[in-house]
Design a protein around this motif. Structure first.
Motif, short mmCIF file in Angstrom:
data_model
loop_
_atom_site.label_atom_id
_atom_site.label_comp_id
_atom_site.label_asym_id
_atom_site.label_seq_id
_atom_site.Cartn_x
_atom_site.Cartn_y
_atom_site.Cartn_z
N ASN A 139 5.20 -4.97 -3.49
CA ASN A 139 4.37 -6.18 -3.47
C ASN A 139 4.33 -6.93 -4.81
O ASN A 139 3.31 -7.48 -5.19
CB ASN A 139 2.93 -5.85 -3.04
CG ASN A 139 2.80 -5.68 -1.55
OD1 ASN A 139 3.46 -6.36 -0.77
ND2 ASN A 139 1.96 -4.73 -1.14
N ASP A 187 6.08 -3.72 8.61
CA ASP A 187 4.69 -3.28 8.46
C ASP A 187 4.19 -2.77 9.81
O ASP A 187 3.63 -3.52 10.61
CB ASP A 187 3.83 -4.44 7.95
CG ASP A 187 2.40 -4.02 7.66
OD1 ASP A 187 2.09 -2.82 7.79
OD2 ASP A 187 1.59 -4.90 7.31
N GLN A 193 1.40 -3.63 3.83
CA GLN A 193 2.40 -2.88 3.08
C GLN A 193 3.64 -2.67 3.94
O GLN A 193 3.53 -2.41 5.15
CB GLN A 193 1.85 -1.50 2.66
CG GLN A 193 0.58 -1.55 1.81
CD GLN A 193 0.87 -1.99 0.38
OE1 GLN A 193 1.97 -1.83 -0.13
NE2 GLN A 193 -0.14 -2.56 -0.27
N SER A 214 2.20 0.04 -2.49
CA SER A 214 3.22 -0.34 -3.47
C SER A 214 4.30 0.72 -3.65
O SER A 214 4.89 0.85 -4.72
CB SER A 214 2.57 -0.65 -4.82
OG SER A 214 1.63 -1.70 -4.69
#
Length: 611
Positions: A139, A187, A193, A214
């Motif tokens: 991200n 996702d 995420q 992340s």
């Protein structure tokens, strides 16, 4: 009254003594700018036109590939699978590759409209690298890479540390997934995420890994087990409930199935069968094949590696729980992976597949909402692996590209789907003389919803023909209203348009005609023809011509009616200047014509005996 009659006779005789330039075949192709002495079967250039498949006509391109293949230099890796991705985030499509034999993840940077490519190594020691996909795992706004390796049994991701995709840090997702192969980044649980979905060929499983934030840690979740030789995973929302389901194919299970993400969180999955007894199915893809608004499935497989079938399954109840198989081609040997793409630009998906045994990439044109399919060979390539489609050149047209399972460069071909307009520019024609333009005439097929027109330009200077005339759409047409008399060089442009992918205009022949006037200026290397003593001439004019080399030539003088009043006959003429006196000519207008190895030139002159 005498002048009036003389004018009428002159017009009639000139019309009967005209020269023509005709073209009926363009299959020789583009690249001959000219000047040429005849148009033959070649031309200068074209845009979005088809000229080679049906000699004797020009039409708009519909669902074709360019003849020329483009290879990406330095991309020859063994058993390479290729994927279109904007790896460096610069807005154009790069190519990401996973090489099973060379154990590499590599990407090729598109450095300018597909004309120049730079390779970048991500890793060189990923044993049995197979799947690779781009996604922003951490991200931070740039693309990272998630990959899988069958021999190493690992799933990894590489962090794009500087955003330029040239420096990478490797992170582990799973180091013990037996035969990790097909991979997707999506996702699954809708938490913002990017997660990873993987087909494990050795473990006979489909799993997904929850990205806990992340890419810092991952949690393994099973989707299904006992799916023998699971090969691929594709995220699709089959039930239209707003979350991602998973489509998969298993080679030895001989099945294509989809898995319903029941609660949208990826914690509960329900299996739905699409097709069984379909062995060696390596992949499947989803699209609305029959145009009824729901998702159908396309796949390729067969009873063995050599006997292949391309087919699709119809979502018969619209809820993806009832399916009917339709065969597209059951004699396509060695299919590796199938792709859905609208090749001909008609708004519905066609089927594209590479054959390992036949060394071709083919497409089947979707006709009648998937009830009939027309086969076409798109390109020849040795043992093509996964076939992909993307706009690599940035011109709005899609390229089909693939690598070979053996050590050959990645190759791509530009696809021309429905082309609403196109043009073709002829070679520059050298008439060999000053021309008094007469007629433009062509034959064409222009179905309703299409147009075909022609524009012209001419000059005495073949290097500068000036601006194009207005485009005219009726034939025959007065050529003298489009270009200037006394020019020697001429060129035409055909413009075609269509309102529909189903129809195209076609040019079948084109002819221009002119009356010879004079040779115009000449340099020391040109054949010249003239009359001594000026024009008008006296009772016994002397015709003078110059040849640049000794050659066979014929000098003929015609009167206004086209009757020969003098000829040398065909004979060897010396290089340099020759002259012939023409005795006892009556008052009137005459044409001197010289036929030689260099071509034909003519000059008009007037005889007045009082001179």
């Amino acid at each position: 009254m005498k002048n009036y009659i003389f004018t009428i006779l002159f017009c009639l005789s000139v019309a009967s003594y005209s020269a023509t330039g005709t073209q009926t075949d363009w299959s020789g192709g583009a690249g001959v700018s000219g000047p040429v002495s005849s148009w033959s079967n070649s031309f200068s250039a074209s845009e979005s036109t088809e000229f080679a498949e049906n000699p004797g006509s020009i039409s708009l391109l519909h669902g074709k590939l360019t003849d020329a293949a483009t290879e990406i230099e330095g991309s020859a890796l063994l058993s390479l699978c290729t994927y279109p991705e904007d790896v460096d985030g610069d807005g154009d499509i790069d190519i990401l590759g996973a090489s099973f034999v060379d154990n590499r993840i590599v990407w090729w940077e598109n450095q300018g409209e597909g004309a120049s490519w730079q390779s970048h190594i991500v890793t060189t020691d990923l044993n049995g690298a197979f799947g690779a996909v781009c996604a922003d795992v951490d991200n931070d706004g740039d693309n990272d890479i998630i990959g899988a390796a069958m021999n190493a049994d690992v799933v990894l991701w590489w962090e794009n540390t500087d955003g330029s995709a040239t420096t990478w840090i490797e992170h582990s997702i799973d180091d013990s997934l037996d035969g990790a192969k097909g991979i997707s980044a999506v996702d699954i649980d809708d938490d913002g995420q990017i997660d990873a979905v993987v087909a494990a060929k050795g473990a006979d499983e489909i799993v997904w890994y929850r990205n806990n934030g992340s890419g810092s840690s991952w949690t393994l979740h099973s989707i299904t087990t006992g799916f023998d030789c699971a090969m691929s995973v594709v995220p699709v929302d089959f039930d239209d409930d707003g979350d991602w389901d998973i489509l998969s194919a298993a080679k030895l299970e001989g099945a294509v199935r989809w898995y319903e993400n029941v609660d949208g969180s990826g914690n509960s999955w329900t299996e739905h069968s699409i097709g069984e007894d379909f062995y060696y199915a390596r992949n499947a893809c989803a699209d609305d094949i029959d145009g009824d608004g729901d998702i159908d499935v396309l796949s390729a497989g067969g009873v063995s590696k050599s006997v292949g079938t391309v087919c699709w399954w119809e979502n018969t109840n619209g809820m993806a729980t009832s399916w009917a198989q339709h065969i597209i081609d059951d004699e396509f040997h060695g299919p590796f992976a199938v792709l859905q793409y609208d090749v001909n630009g008609d708004g519905d998906p066609d089927a594209v597949c590479g054959s390992l045994n036949q060394n071709v990439i083919c497409y089947w044109e979707n006709e009648n909402d998937g009830l009939s399919w027309e086969p076409h060979v798109l390109a020849n390539i040795y043992a093509p692996s996964i076939v992909s489609a993307a706009d690599l050149t940035g011109d709005g047209n899609t390229e089909i590209f693939a690598a070979s399972l053996y050590s050959f460069n990645i190759t791509f071909w530009e696809v021309f789907g429905y082309q609403p307009e196109g043009s073709l520019f002829s070679s520059i024609l050298d008439t060999g003389e000053d021309a008094e333009w007469v007629n433009l005439d062509w034959t064409s097929d222009t179905p309703e919803g299409t147009t075909l027109g022609v524009s012209m330009r001419s000059s005495w200077d073949s290097q500068d023909l000036g601006a194009w005339s207005d485009t005219v759409f009726t034939s025959p047409y007065d050529l003298s209203s489009l270009i200037n008399d006394n020019d020697r060089f001429v060129q035409y442009c055909v413009v075609m348009q269509s309102d529909s992918w189903e129809i195209t205009p076609a040019l079948e022949s084109l002819e221009i005609s002119w009356n010879p006037l004079s040779t115009g200026s000449a340099n020391e290397h040109e054949t010249t023809l003239g009359i001594t003593g000026g024009n008008p001439a006296g009772t016994s004019p002397v015709v003078v011509f110059t040849l640049n080399e000794t050659q066979t030539a014929t000098l003929t003088v015609y009167d206004l009616s086209g009757r020969s009043v003098f000829t040398t006959g065909e004979k060897r003429m010396p290089a340099g200047t020759s002259e012939f006196r023409i005795n006892r000519l009556s008052d009137g207008i005459y044409f001197a014509e010289l036929q030689s190895t260099n071509g034909r030139i003519s000059n008009r002159f007037t005889v007045i005996n009082q001179l």
